[in-house]
Enzyme design. Structure first.
Site, PDB file in Angstrom:
ATOM      1  N   SER A  97       0.837  -1.206   0.000  1.00  0.00           N
ATOM      2  CA  SER A  97       0.000   0.000   0.000  1.00  0.00           C
ATOM      3  C   SER A  97       0.870   1.253   0.000  1.00  0.00           C
ATOM      4  CB  SER A  97      -0.907  -0.004   1.233  1.00  0.00           C
ATOM      5  OG  SER A  97      -1.323   1.313   1.533  1.00  0.00           O
TER       6      SER A  97
HETATM    7  N1  LIG Z   1      -6.256   8.386   2.106  1.00  0.00           N
HETATM    8  C1  LIG Z   1      -5.890   7.185   2.803  1.00  0.00           C
HETATM    9  C2  LIG Z   1      -5.936   6.026   1.832  1.00  0.00           C
HETATM   10  C3  LIG Z   1      -5.855   4.686   2.543  1.00  0.00           C
HETATM   11  C4  LIG Z   1      -6.177   3.557   1.603  1.00  0.00           C
HETATM   12  O1  LIG Z   1      -6.867   3.736   0.587  1.00  0.00           O
HETATM   13  N2  LIG Z   1      -5.696   2.367   1.931  1.00  0.00           N
HETATM   14  C5  LIG Z   1      -5.992   1.218   1.113  1.00  0.00           C
HETATM   15  C6  LIG Z   1      -4.706   0.557   0.641  1.00  0.00           C
HETATM   16  S1  LIG Z   1      -3.793   1.596  -0.425  1.00  0.00           S
HETATM   17  C7  LIG Z   1      -6.754   0.194   1.950  1.00  0.00           C
HETATM   18  O2  LIG Z   1      -6.483   0.007   3.115  1.00  0.00           O
HETATM   19  N3  LIG Z   1      -7.719  -0.490   1.321  1.00  0.00           N
HETATM   20  C8  LIG Z   1      -8.449  -1.533   1.942  1.00  0.00           C
HETATM   21  C9  LIG Z   1      -9.876  -1.200   2.159  1.00  0.00           C
HETATM   22  O3  LIG Z   1     -10.260  -0.020   2.016  1.00  0.00           O
HETATM   23  O4  LIG Z   1     -10.642  -2.104   2.489  1.00  0.00           O
HETATM   24  C10 LIG Z   1      -4.500   7.331   3.407  1.00  0.00           C
HETATM   25  O5  LIG Z   1      -3.711   8.131   2.907  1.00  0.00           O
HETATM   26  O6  LIG Z   1      -4.202   6.659   4.398  1.00  0.00           O
END
Ligand SMILES: N[C@@H](CCC(=O)N[C@@H](CS)C(=O)NCC(=O)O)C(=O)O
Length: 216
Positions: A11
Site C-alpha cells: 500500500s
Molecule cells: N487516504 C488514505 C488512503 C488509505 C487507503 O486507501 N488504503 C488502502 C490501501 S492503499 C486500503 O487500506 N484499502 C483496503 C480497504 O479499504 O478495504 C490514506 O492516505 O491513508
C-alpha cells in the site's frame, strides 16, 4: 509504550506513514494487515478502524488513520525537533500543501492508472490516465526547480509521503526521462530512513500491477 502501525507493504499510503515513522524515529511496532487476504475486514480490525484501511496507528489506545494525518501526528508527538514538520506557520503551510498535493492529485492520478489493471481486469494502462499522471508529475518537477526537497532545503514529511507515491510509480517501470529534477530528488531520497524497506514494498506493488499487464 505501545505504538502500533497496522501496515501493508504494497500500500502506497501505508508506506508513506511508515517512512514518516522511520524518519521521526517513533517507537513503532508494525503489524501487517494483508489486504490481499481481506484481513482489514476482520472484526478485530473493524473495531479499531470501521473504515478498514491501512495505515492505521494505535498510540496507546489513540487510534488514527489517514497516512498524512499519521505522519503529522508522529512528527509532532515524537520528533526530536520540528525539522520534519516545521512549527513556523508558513513553512508548515508549504509542507501541508505538498501533502495535500500528494493525497488529492498525485496518488489519485496514480490510482486512475493502476486500479483498472489491479481490480477491473484491464490489461493495459489507459492513455488519458497516463497523460494525466505525467501532467501531475510535471507539477512535482516544477516544485523541485529551486529546492533540494519538495518543501525546502531539508526533508520533511512531505518528502516521505510523496516519495512513497513516486516509488510506486517508478516500480511500474514509468518513463521518468522528462523529469530530471524528480530523478535528482529520488537520488536524495535514498538517504531517507526506511528507504530500503519502502523499496521492497514498492517493488512488490509494481510486480502485482505488472503481472496483470498484457505487455511491458
Ligand atoms: N487516504 C488514505 C488512503 C488509505 C487507503 O486507501 N488504503 C488502502 C490501501 S492503499 C486500503 O487500506 N484499502 C483496503 C480497504 O479499504 O478495504 C490514506 O492516505 O491513508
Amino acid at each position: 509504550m505501545r505504538v502500533k502501525l497496522y501496515h501493508f507493504p504494497l500500500s502506497t499510503p501505508s508506506r508513506g506513514a511508515l517512512l514518516a515513522a522511520r524518519a521521526v524515529g517513533a517507537p513503532i511496532e508494525v503489524e501487517i494487515i494483508d489486504l490481499f487476504k481481506g484481513e482489514q475486514l476482520k472484526e478485530n480490525f473493524l473495531k479499531i478502524n470501521p473504515q478498514h484501511c491501512v495505515p492505521t496507528l494505535d498510540d496507546n489506545g489513540f487510534i488514527l488513520w489517514e497516512s498524512r494525518a499519521i505522519a503529522c501526528y508522529l512528527a509532532d508527538r515524537y520528533g526530536e525537533n520540528d525539522h520534519l514538520y516545521p512549527k513556523d506557520l508558513k513553512k508548515r503551510a508549504l509542507v501541508n500543501q505538498r501533502l495535500y498535493f500528494d493525497s488529492s492529485s498525485l496518488l489519485v492520478k496514480l490510482r486512475a492508472v493502476t486500479h483498472p489493471v489491479l481490480f477491473q481486469g484491464k490489461t493495459t494502462f489507459d492513455h488519458a490516465s497516463k497523460a494525466d499522471l505525467d501532467t501531475t508529475l510535471d507539477f512535482l518537477e516544477k516544485f523541485l526547480n529551486n529546492s533540494t526537497w519538495v518543501a525546502g532545503d531539508n526533508y520533511t514529511i512531505a518528502d516521505t509521503s510523496i516519495y512513497a507515491t513516486v516509488s510506486s510509480i517508478i516500480a511500474l517501470g514509468w518513463d521518468m526521462s522528462m523529469f530530471p529534477n524528480i530523478k535528482r530528488w529520488l537520488t536524495e531520497c535514498t538517504s531517507l530512513p526506511g528507504h530500503a524497506e519502502n523499496e521492497d514494498g514498492a517493488k512488490a506493488y509494481g510486480e502485482a500491477v505488472r503481472k496483470n499487464l498484457s505487455h511491458q
